[in-house]
Design a protein around this motif. Structure first.
Motif, PDB file in Angstrom:
ATOM      1  N   ARG A  43      11.956  13.093  10.630  1.00  0.00           N
ATOM      2  CA  ARG A  43      10.521  13.212  10.858  1.00  0.00           C
ATOM      3  C   ARG A  43       9.910  11.852  11.170  1.00  0.00           C
ATOM      4  NH1 ARG A  43      12.301  17.663   9.658  1.00  0.00           N
ATOM      5  NH2 ARG A  43      11.150  19.416   8.849  1.00  0.00           N
ATOM      6  N   VAL A  44       8.913  11.868  12.041  1.00  0.00           N
ATOM      7  CA  VAL A  44       8.093  10.694  12.288  1.00  0.00           C
ATOM      8  C   VAL A  44       6.689  11.063  11.823  1.00  0.00           C
ATOM      9  CG1 VAL A  44       7.214   9.063  13.982  1.00  0.00           C
ATOM     10  CG2 VAL A  44       9.502  10.044  14.279  1.00  0.00           C
ATOM     11  N   LEU A  45       6.187  10.307  10.862  1.00  0.00           N
ATOM     12  CA  LEU A  45       4.910  10.611  10.223  1.00  0.00           C
ATOM     13  C   LEU A  45       3.913   9.490  10.471  1.00  0.00           C
ATOM     14  CD1 LEU A  45       6.515  11.404   6.757  1.00  0.00           C
ATOM     15  CD2 LEU A  45       5.948  13.069   8.515  1.00  0.00           C
ATOM     16  N   SER A  46       2.642   9.844  10.487  1.00  0.00           N
ATOM     17  CA  SER A  46       1.615   8.808  10.506  1.00  0.00           C
ATOM     18  C   SER A  46       1.647   8.082   9.171  1.00  0.00           C
ATOM     19  CB  SER A  46       0.233   9.421  10.713  1.00  0.00           C
ATOM     20  OG  SER A  46       0.118   9.934  12.016  1.00  0.00           O
ATOM     21  N   HIS A  47       1.365   6.793   9.198  1.00  0.00           N
ATOM     22  CA  HIS A  47       1.375   5.952   8.006  1.00  0.00           C
ATOM     23  C   HIS A  47       0.187   5.009   8.120  1.00  0.00           C
ATOM     24  CE1 HIS A  47       2.637   2.678   5.350  1.00  0.00           C
ATOM     25  NE2 HIS A  47       3.379   3.581   4.731  1.00  0.00           N
ATOM     26  N   PRO A  48      -0.432   4.617   7.016  1.00  0.00           N
ATOM     27  CA  PRO A  48      -1.581   3.709   7.105  1.00  0.00           C
ATOM     28  C   PRO A  48      -1.305   2.419   7.891  1.00  0.00           C
ATOM     29  CG  PRO A  48      -1.401   4.584   4.889  1.00  0.00           C
ATOM     30  CD  PRO A  48      -0.175   5.046   5.650  1.00  0.00           C
ATOM     31  N   LEU A  49      -0.052   1.990   7.928  1.00  0.00           N
ATOM     32  CA  LEU A  49       0.288   0.763   8.666  1.00  0.00           C
ATOM     33  C   LEU A  49       0.783   1.044  10.081  1.00  0.00           C
ATOM     34  CD1 LEU A  49       2.094  -1.278   5.869  1.00  0.00           C
ATOM     35  CD2 LEU A  49      -0.292  -1.452   6.645  1.00  0.00           C
ATOM     36  N   GLY A  50       1.000   2.308  10.419  1.00  0.00           N
ATOM     37  CA  GLY A  50       1.520   2.667  11.748  1.00  0.00           C
ATOM     38  C   GLY A  50       2.226   4.002  11.692  1.00  0.00           C
ATOM     39  N   ALA A  51       3.553   3.963  11.512  1.00  0.00           N
ATOM     40  CA  ALA A  51       4.348   5.190  11.453  1.00  0.00           C
ATOM     41  C   ALA A  51       5.431   5.029  10.392  1.00  0.00           C
ATOM     42  CB  ALA A  51       4.990   5.465  12.809  1.00  0.00           C
ATOM     43  N   GLU A  52       5.909   6.141   9.903  1.00  0.00           N
ATOM     44  CA  GLU A  52       7.047   6.155   8.986  1.00  0.00           C
ATOM     45  C   GLU A  52       8.072   7.136   9.529  1.00  0.00           C
ATOM     46  OE1 GLU A  52       8.076   6.459   4.240  1.00  0.00           O
ATOM     47  OE2 GLU A  52       6.171   7.247   4.950  1.00  0.00           O
ATOM     48  N   VAL A  53       9.327   6.723   9.520  1.00  0.00           N
ATOM     49  CA  VAL A  53      10.422   7.579   9.971  1.00  0.00           C
ATOM     50  C   VAL A  53      11.223   7.949   8.723  1.00  0.00           C
ATOM     51  CG1 VAL A  53      12.421   7.775  11.499  1.00  0.00           C
ATOM     52  CG2 VAL A  53      10.489   6.316  12.161  1.00  0.00           C
ATOM     53  N   VAL A  54      11.416   9.245   8.518  1.00  0.00           N
ATOM     54  CA  VAL A  54      12.111   9.742   7.331  1.00  0.00           C
ATOM     55  C   VAL A  54      13.302  10.595   7.769  1.00  0.00           C
ATOM     56  CG1 VAL A  54      11.930  11.065   5.191  1.00  0.00           C
ATOM     57  CG2 VAL A  54       9.934   9.817   6.059  1.00  0.00           C
ATOM     58  N   PHE A  55      14.472  10.226   7.299  1.00  0.00           N
ATOM     59  CA  PHE A  55      15.715  10.943   7.615  1.00  0.00           C
ATOM     60  C   PHE A  55      16.297  11.450   6.298  1.00  0.00           C
ATOM     61  CE2 PHE A  55      19.967  11.891   8.742  1.00  0.00           C
ATOM     62  CZ  PHE A  55      20.122  11.847  10.123  1.00  0.00           C
ATOM     63  N   THR A  56      16.618  12.727   6.246  1.00  0.00           N
ATOM     64  CA  THR A  56      17.238  13.306   5.055  1.00  0.00           C
ATOM     65  C   THR A  56      18.736  13.399   5.282  1.00  0.00           C
ATOM     66  OG1 THR A  56      15.254  14.574   4.547  1.00  0.00           O
ATOM     67  CG2 THR A  56      17.313  15.312   3.526  1.00  0.00           C
ATOM     68  N   VAL A  57      19.481  12.756   4.395  1.00  0.00           N
ATOM     69  CA  VAL A  57      20.946  12.792   4.455  1.00  0.00           C
ATOM     70  C   VAL A  57      21.421  13.715   3.335  1.00  0.00           C
ATOM     71  CG1 VAL A  57      23.076  11.435   4.389  1.00  0.00           C
ATOM     72  CG2 VAL A  57      20.968  10.396   5.259  1.00  0.00           C
TER      73      VAL A  57
END
Length: 129
Positions: A85-99
């Protein structure tokens, strides 16, 4: 089955821009070394040279939600679903990968997680240069 959520914050870049870059198959070899060193298209599938051998990858259809989930079909035919997932973040974006550990030993799972984290760090580095 154990899951581990790995993430990076990409400062100063919108989630949409990160989504477009990360979801472009031509960019995979630049940041996803754990998956792809070479990419070619075969219809909807991507055929990639990976550390595991030739694998096929099918990404979720383009969407407005930042979902880059993808199925990787290993050389032995095993299909592995990878939530990304690529999410909005207060500093820009956050990328979250579930392993997911699946049938890996604890040591192999840790190695797999380290490789994914290195890929995420590489992605951030390419976008924040």
């Amino acid at each position: 089955m154990i899951s581990r959520h790995l993430s990076v914050v990409v400062p100063g870049i919108t989630a949409d821009a990160v989504y477009r870059f990360a979801g472009d198959p031509d960019n995979l070899p630049r940041w996803a070394a754990g998956l792809a060193s070479g990419v070619r298209r075969d219809g909807e599938l991507l055929v990639v040279d990976s550390p595991m051998g030739k694998v096929t990858v099918r990404f979720a259809e383009s969407n407005a939600f930042g979902i880059l989930d993808h199925e990787v079909r290993l050389p032995d035919g095993t299909a592995v679903d990878n939530p990304l997932r690529v999410l909005s973040h207060p500093l820009g974006a956050e990328v979250v990968f579930t392993v997911r550990q699946r049938d890996l030993s604890d040591e192999d799972f840790d190695t797999d997680c380290a490789a994914v984290q290195a890929d995420l760090d590489r992605l951030r580095g390419l976008l924040v240069e």
